[in-house]
Write a protein that holds these residues in place. Structure first.
Motif, PDB file in Angstrom:
ATOM      1  N   UNK A  69      -6.255   6.039   1.841  1.00 47.56           N
ATOM      2  CA  UNK A  69      -5.137   5.286   1.263  1.00 47.56           C
ATOM      3  C   UNK A  69      -5.669   4.608   0.002  1.00 47.56           C
ATOM      4  N   UNK A  70      -4.955   4.772  -1.106  1.00 45.41           N
ATOM      5  CA  UNK A  70      -5.389   4.201  -2.388  1.00 45.41           C
ATOM      6  C   UNK A  70      -4.303   3.269  -2.905  1.00 45.41           C
ATOM      7  N   UNK A 110      -9.678   1.725  -2.176  1.00 41.63           N
ATOM      8  CA  UNK A 110      -9.544   2.849  -1.253  1.00 41.63           C
ATOM      9  C   UNK A 110      -9.928   2.447   0.166  1.00 41.63           C
ATOM     10  N   UNK A 111      -9.150   2.967   1.130  1.00 44.04           N
ATOM     11  CA  UNK A 111      -9.367   2.643   2.538  1.00 44.04           C
ATOM     12  C   UNK A 111      -9.333   3.911   3.381  1.00 44.04           C
ATOM     13  N   UNK A 112     -10.243   4.002   4.351  1.00 43.28           N
ATOM     14  CA  UNK A 112     -10.291   5.122   5.272  1.00 43.28           C
ATOM     15  C   UNK A 112      -9.062   5.067   6.185  1.00 43.28           C
ATOM     16  N   UNK A 113      -8.306   6.152   6.262  1.00 44.22           N
ATOM     17  CA  UNK A 113      -7.055   6.185   7.019  1.00 44.22           C
ATOM     18  C   UNK A 113      -7.263   6.238   8.531  1.00 44.22           C
ATOM     19  N   UNK A 145       0.818  -1.222   0.000  1.00 47.51           N
ATOM     20  CA  UNK A 145       0.000   0.000   0.000  1.00 47.51           C
ATOM     21  C   UNK A 145       0.847   1.266   0.000  1.00 47.51           C
ATOM     22  N   UNK A 146       2.066   1.200   0.505  1.00 44.67           N
ATOM     23  CA  UNK A 146       2.931   2.375   0.526  1.00 44.67           C
ATOM     24  C   UNK A 146       3.265   2.840  -0.900  1.00 44.67           C
ATOM     25  N   UNK A 147       3.123   1.963  -1.878  1.00 45.31           N
ATOM     26  CA  UNK A 147       3.363   2.328  -3.278  1.00 45.31           C
ATOM     27  C   UNK A 147       2.191   3.101  -3.882  1.00 45.31           C
ATOM     28  N   UNK A 148       1.091   3.172  -3.148  1.00 42.95           N
ATOM     29  CA  UNK A 148      -0.085   3.883  -3.620  1.00 42.95           C
ATOM     30  C   UNK A 148      -0.057   5.348  -3.233  1.00 42.95           C
ATOM     31  N   UNK A 149      -1.248   5.910  -3.085  1.00 43.52           N
ATOM     32  CA  UNK A 149      -1.380   7.331  -2.750  1.00 43.52           C
ATOM     33  C   UNK A 149      -2.082   7.497  -1.408  1.00 43.52           C
ATOM     34  N   UNK A 150      -1.801   8.626  -0.775  1.00 46.25           N
ATOM     35  CA  UNK A 150      -2.434   8.978   0.487  1.00 46.25           C
ATOM     36  C   UNK A 150      -2.660  10.479   0.485  1.00 46.25           C
ATOM     37  N   UNK A 151      -3.922  10.886   0.579  1.00 49.04           N
ATOM     38  CA  UNK A 151      -4.253  12.310   0.542  1.00 49.04           C
ATOM     39  C   UNK A 151      -4.503  12.900   1.928  1.00 49.04           C
TER      40      UNK A 151
END
Length: 111
Positions: free
Chosen positions: A61-62, A69-72, A51-57
């Protein structure tokens, strides 16, 4: 509980995520905007993508592979909503972030 030091508060700023290996498990640590630091399984429950290779706004977490997509704050699935990330206990001691993976197994979802 066996908490292990993984980093300091200076290593993880609000709106950031980082990945650590603890006792052979990949753990994703997130600092959600306006929330408390959380630790979740570091691999997507869909197809074992880090998941660290994805995005986080700062809120979501995407996963990079299929955009799950997951709620942080909770680890609950947003898209799709019928999955979740396993959550690990987090403790802050002084400047250190500690995580306990004992007894928590990563979750897997439908494909």
């Amino acid at each position: 509980m066996t908490f292990k030091k993984i980093c300091t508060l200076d290593d993880l700023w609000e709106g950031e995520m980082a990945s650590f290996e603890i006792d052979g498990q990949e753990v994703l640590v997130v600092a959600p905007e306006g929330g408390e630091i959380r630790a979740f399984q570091g691999m997507c429950p869909h197809q074992d993508i880090p998941l660290v290779e994805g995005k986080f706004d700062g809120k979501t977490v995407v996963c990079r592979a299929h955009l799950w997509q997951f709620d942080a704050c909770s680890g609950k699935g947003i898209n799709p909503s019928d999955c979740a990330l396993a959550q690990y206990p987090v403790k802050i001691e002084g400047d250190h972030i500690l995580v306990d993976t004992e007894g928590v197994m990563p979750l897997f979802a439908h494909t």
